[in-house]
Write a protein that holds these residues in place. Structure first.
Motif, short mmCIF file in Angstrom:
data_model
loop_
_atom_site.label_atom_id
_atom_site.label_comp_id
_atom_site.label_asym_id
_atom_site.label_seq_id
_atom_site.Cartn_x
_atom_site.Cartn_y
_atom_site.Cartn_z
N GLU A 187 101.28 40.79 36.07
CA GLU A 187 100.01 40.55 36.78
C GLU A 187 100.19 39.49 37.86
O GLU A 187 99.68 38.37 37.74
CB GLU A 187 98.94 40.08 35.80
CG GLU A 187 98.15 41.16 35.11
CD GLU A 187 96.89 40.61 34.47
OE1 GLU A 187 95.79 40.92 34.96
OE2 GLU A 187 97.01 39.88 33.47
N ASN A 190 96.97 37.56 39.18
CA ASN A 190 96.07 36.92 38.22
C ASN A 190 96.02 35.41 38.51
O ASN A 190 96.98 34.68 38.26
CB ASN A 190 96.58 37.18 36.80
CG ASN A 190 95.68 36.60 35.72
OD1 ASN A 190 95.03 35.58 35.90
ND2 ASN A 190 95.65 37.26 34.56
N PRO A 223 99.49 39.20 28.75
CA PRO A 223 99.42 40.66 28.91
C PRO A 223 99.23 41.41 27.59
O PRO A 223 98.57 42.46 27.57
CB PRO A 223 100.76 41.01 29.56
CG PRO A 223 101.15 39.78 30.31
CD PRO A 223 100.68 38.64 29.44
N ARG A 226 95.77 41.89 26.89
CA ARG A 226 95.07 42.42 28.05
C ARG A 226 95.43 43.89 28.30
O ARG A 226 95.39 44.37 29.43
CB ARG A 226 95.38 41.56 29.28
CG ARG A 226 94.85 40.15 29.14
CD ARG A 226 95.32 39.21 30.25
NE ARG A 226 94.92 39.68 31.58
CZ ARG A 226 93.71 39.56 32.09
NH1 ARG A 226 92.73 39.00 31.37
NH2 ARG A 226 93.44 40.00 33.31
N GLN A 229 93.04 45.99 30.29
CA GLN A 229 92.77 45.64 31.68
C GLN A 229 93.49 46.62 32.61
O GLN A 229 94.70 46.85 32.45
CB GLN A 229 93.23 44.21 31.97
CG GLN A 229 92.48 43.14 31.20
CD GLN A 229 91.02 43.08 31.59
OE1 GLN A 229 90.68 43.17 32.77
NE2 GLN A 229 90.15 42.94 30.59
N ALA A 231 94.71 46.43 35.61
CA ALA A 231 95.91 45.93 36.30
C ALA A 231 97.11 45.89 35.36
O ALA A 231 98.24 46.21 35.77
CB ALA A 231 95.64 44.53 36.86
N VAL A 232 96.88 45.51 34.11
CA VAL A 232 97.98 45.46 33.14
C VAL A 232 98.42 46.87 32.77
O VAL A 232 99.63 47.16 32.72
CB VAL A 232 97.54 44.68 31.88
CG1 VAL A 232 98.61 44.76 30.79
CG2 VAL A 232 97.25 43.22 32.24
N SER A 235 100.41 48.38 35.63
CA SER A 235 101.73 47.77 35.73
C SER A 235 102.66 48.29 34.64
O SER A 235 103.84 48.59 34.89
CB SER A 235 101.60 46.24 35.64
OG SER A 235 102.77 45.59 36.04
#
Length: 261
Positions: A187, A190, A223, A226, A229, A231-232, A235
């Motif tokens: 991230e 972040n 992470p 998360r 989430q 974005a996580v 990724s």
């Protein structure tokens, strides 16, 4: 009542043995060696009341027998794991009563790092709640899956994530900067993670521990807490090179990524 002191005693190469002190009484968690604990007890005139173990690995239990023999303090530990000494076998729903500390610790089953790993959670009358999580949760990381599955570890971390924001996360290794380097790769945008990197880097430059963390900070920057989430998850999918259908798949990709980071 005097406020309890929570002290991370550095041990071995990067372990912390947690010591809870109330007046002249002490409780220790995961003593990987006995000498550093015995020295602290003697220097501060403390009586050891109890020894708590989270799992069977040697860097968490190596000093338990010597400390018990020296003090007579009872040893508490996971119900299903092989331990060098244990008088009270515990599993989820059990409690450890520490009346001298105004504290009842609730036991949580948190398999993943090992099959029988447990954690201890409680709030003293005069302070923030505390989570002694062994090697299940780290600052910006989590334990490797030596005996459990990604689904088990994700469920175990979910139990922690449901605890109050101000819970002190008392994990057992100083892995924070290494974990943060990886978390920033997961991230990079972040802002909370960027700020944590600055703060914890400054602590380590001064030779100070980065722990305890808080659950609020872990939920914002770790992470492994998360996985829902976007974005996580995105990724993790990029790292895996394929779409990931569930949070368990996201977690498994993250864990494999961290293993080889």
């Amino acid at each position: 009542m005097v406020t309890s002191q929570l002290i991370p005693l550095p041990a071995l190469s990067d372990n912390y043995i947690w010591l809870l002190q109330q007046g002249s009484n002490a409780v220790i968690i995961d003593p990987g060696e006995h000498t550093v604990v015995q020295r602290h007890l003697e220097q501060h005139g403390l009586t050891l009341q109890a020894i708590l173990l989270t799992h069977h690995h040697g860097d968490h239990v190596g000093g338990a027998l010597a400390l018990h023999e020296a003090s007579g303090a009872p040893v508490y530990g996971p119900a299903t794991e092989r331990l060098p000494v244990c008088h009270h076998r515990l599993s989820e729903g059990d409690t450890v009563q520490l009346p001298d500390f105004g504290l009842t610790l609730n036991v949580l089953d948190v398999p993943g790092h090992t099959a029988g790993h447990i954690a201890y959670y409680g709030r003293p009358h005069n302070g923030a709640p505390m989570l002694f999580c062994g090697d299940t949760l780290f600052a910006a990381g989590c334990g490797r899956l030596f005996e459990g599955t990604p689904a088990q570890m994700l469920a175990s971390l979910g139990k922690f994530a449901a605890l109050p924001d101000d819970t002190l996360v008392c994990c057992a290794h100083e892995y924070t900067l290494s974990n943060l380097r990886w978390a920033l790769a997961v991230e990079p945008d972040n802002a909370s993670l960027q700020e944590r990197w600055k703060n914890d880097s400054a602590l380590r430059e001064k030779g100070l521990p980065t722990l305890p963390s808080t659950l609020a900070l872990e939920r914002a920057t770790n992470p492994f807490l998360r996985t829902a989430q976007p974005a996580v998850a995105q990724s993790a999918a990029r790292h895996a090179g394929q779409p990931l259908a569930s949070e368990v798949d996201v977690f498994a990709s993250l864990r494999e990524w961290k293993n080889n980071f």
